[in-house]
Design a protein around this motif. Structure first.
Motif: not given
Ligand SMILES: Nc1ncnc2c1ncn2[C@@H]1O[C@H](COP(=O)(O)OP(=O)(O)OP(=O)(O)O)[C@@H](O)[C@H]1O
Ligand SMILES: [Mg+2]
Lengths: 359, 258
Positions: A248-254, B81, B97, A257, B84-85
């Motif tokens: 999740a972090y690697a997708l830029g999700i804080p 963030t 997930f 969240r 990372r995006r």
């Protein structure tokens, strides 16, 4: 070196086959054990069903092991002994549970009826066979409900802090105190709320007079539920693989969240189980309810003012009441309590499962 | 779109242990760069410091500068963030997930970053799945759980999830090590296609794979355990695999490792 020499060195048998007892042996030995035990116990009139059960179990264990050692080999005999012991332990653990459930069903169903679930004990004298547990059901639902509303957010947030954010001293301290709280006897929690809420805080809302209330009981139950919720949530959060968080972090999700939308849903079924354990415990607590909700034979919907009954308190009252009709009511109320907790647990599990994807 | 990456004297630490030391290398946009080297030499550590994933572990630190189109991502006023995006990552083990469907997995990055519009999400989902060569296999079961796919499909799902947020760099840490040869081939083809739009850095233990997919190759090594990993040689892939200029690279590639 020839194959023969090797096989001799390994175990003297060149074949993989070994003599085995037929499949029905355990059942046969069990049957024989029961018959022998019945004869040995009842012929001399030495005892009843319990002694017979113990004797049969012992005869079965010894008989099967000896038979297996004679026909098969030592390893197989030990295997059979260990297997039988595991099953015996299982039966032993299950027996009291089944016995309780059975007794409860038999004795509770006498007085159980729709009527019982719909009326209170208001104006029911010792000579009446009327009355019911409606007021107590209301009390239990409100008290446990409020306690859950207080505990779940606090407990889950606390566990999130410990697992996801806590580093070092503070989180260690919190964990330590949660452990200490786990050991608090319920009467102490009740006394704490009595001294703190009922005697000191509640007078401010009641023209200077202390106020018993269902809410005070809910506070005391919260004190008891909180450590269970924190610890079980903590364990469940720790089971969520770090790879999911990193994904999740690697997708830029804080981070917050990620916790809310990835970590918590993954851990949800386990958290629900933990919460339901705590709720079940709270529903069964009597001591703090006596102290701070006082009890009330009449229906009181308002948890913030005046005494309130609860199912466990009702069981306690009726079990000790001087009326020949009271014990029946106590059993019926106990049955109601167990069914209520069971229904809540099943409902919660279904709810938690609904969010997960069907497989 | 694709960005140029420049590492300047990058070192990374786990607590007081220095895992990589003074790595300096430039990675061109729209190219595939392979990182090879013996186990424990710090390839993953270096890769994870490119998108600031290294610091997720407690006690982990990075020193030096990492410039993306000239901007140091380790500056104080950088939004992690956002970094990372911009720089996506695919992990060694597929990690879809588990509570989400295939569809939700693919759009997770968009949705959890605030994109709500269904039409946008649908379009992004299809585009990403097509980009990851998975669309045809899953288009009829987008609502089934992502964890119910095969290992290779899961890995492509994770790639789809990564490219759905339209990063400019894609980092891959041994993306094929848990996959069969056919899935591996599918992912290698995919890398060749992704190269047209993204800058790609891939860690691999498979020399043939490095030779097949990459334009440039970096060889990492350590002197002995406990020492930090270093970049020994960094050059065009063709040169590294035919005529390396450092003896250690040649030894490693030809299997005389030691
Ligand atoms: N979480 C960690 N905590 C402490 N040390 C670590 C951690 N992860 C890796 N290391 C150490 O850092 C060094 C580099 O590890 P890294 O995972 O980057 O190696 P690698 O080149 O990716 O190896 P492999 O090819 O086996 O994946 C190793 O010495 C390793 O023991
Ligand atoms: Mg690695």
């Amino acid at each position: 070196m020839s194959a023969e020499v090797v096989s001799h060195a390994v175990g003297a048998r060149s074949s993989l086959k070994t003599r085995r007892l037929p499949k029905w042996t355990p059942a046969g030995v069990a049957g024989a054990a029961v018959v022998i035990a019945l004869l040995a116990v009842y012929l001399p009139g030495a005892g009843g069903p319990v002694l017979t059960g113990i004797a049969a179990a012992l005869i079965f264990l010894i008989g099967l092991t000896v038979l297996s050692a004679a026909v098969e080999n030592g390893r197989a005999a030990r295997n059979r002994l260990a297997t039988s012991l595991v099953y015996a332990a299982f039966v032993l653990a299950l027996a009291p549970l089944l016995s309780v459930a059975y007794t409860l069903l038999v004795k509770g169903s006498d007085r159980m009826s729709l009527y019982f679930l719909q009326v209170s004990m208001n104006n029911v004298s010792a000579f009446d066979n009327e009355g019911g547990a409606y007021h107590a059901i209301i009390g239990t639902l409100e008290q446990a409900g409020i306690a859950t509303l207080i505990t779940v957010p606090l407990g889950v947030l606390g566990a999130i802090y410990i697992v996801e954010y806590g580093r070092g001293r503070l989180s260690m301290l919190i964990r330590f105190f949660v452990d200490v709280m786990t050991g608090i006897p319920s009467i102490v929690a009740g006394l704490f709320i009595l001294a703190f809420w009922v005697l000191i805080v509640s007078p401010y809302f009641n023209n200077g007079r202390p106020q018993y209330s269902g809410f005070a009981a809910a506070l005391a139950l919260s004190v008891l539920m909180l450590p269970t919720v924190v610890r079980s949530t903590e364990e469940m959060l720790r089971l969520v693989p770090g790879a999911l968080r990193e994904g999740a972090y690697a997708l830029g999700i804080p981070k917050w969240r990620t916790i809310l939308r990835i970590v918590l849903p993954t851990a949800a079924p386990g958290i629900v189980t933990g919460v339901m354990l705590a709720v079940a415990r709270a529903c069964g607590e009597t001591a703090p309810v006596i102290l701070v909700a006082f009890g009330n034979p009449a229906i009181n919907f308002n948890p913030f003012s005046g005494g309130q009954e609860s199912l466990s308190l009702f069981v306690y009252d009726q079990a000790g009441a001087a009326s020949k009709y009271a014990p029946g009511r106590a059993w019926a109320a106990a049955l109601t309590l167990v069914v209520l907790v069971l229904a809540l647990t099943v409902a919660a599990k279904l709810l938690a499962r609904r969010n997960k994807l069907g497989r | 779109m694709a960005k140029r990456i420049e590492a300047v004297n990058v070192s990374a630490y786990y607590g007081s242990f220095r895992a990589i030391d003074n790595i300096t290398m430039a990675i061109e946009p729209k190219s595939v760069t392979a990182l090879i080297g013996p186990s424990g030499c710090g390839k993953s550590t270096f890769l994870r410091s490119i998108n600031r994933m290294h610091e997720v572990l407690p006690g982990a630190k990075v020193g030096g500068q990492l410039l993306i189109d000239g901007q140091n991502i380790y500056d104080r006023d950088i939004d992690v963030t956002a970094v990372r995006r911009m720089i996506g990552m695919v992990f060694q083990r597929p990690n879809p997930f588990p509570t989400m469907s295939i569809y939700e997995n693919v759009v997770a990055g968009l949705r959890l970053n605030g994109v709500r519009k269904k039409s946008l999400l649908d379009a992004a989902c299809e585009k990403a799945l097509r980009g990851a060569n998975l669309w045809n296999e899953v288009k009829d079961r987008l609502n089934r759980p992502g964890a119910g796919l095969s290992g290779g499909q899961q890995q492509r799902l994770c790639i789809a999830r990564t490219i759905a947020v339209e990063p400019q760099v894609v980092l891959m840490d041994e993306p094929c090590s848990a996959l069969d040869p056919i899935s591996t081939l599918a992912i290698e083809d995919l890398i060749a296609e992704l190269k047209n739009e993204y800058t790609i850095v891939i860690v691999t233990h498979n020399m043939q794979q490095a030779a097949r997919v990459s334009d440039r190759t970096g060889f990492f090594s350590i002197d002995k355990t406990g020492e930090p990993g270093r970049l020994i040689e960094y050059d065009d892939t063709a040169k590294i695999f035919t005529n390396p200029s450092v003896k250690r690279t040649e030894d490693y590639i030809t299997g005389r490792f030691g």
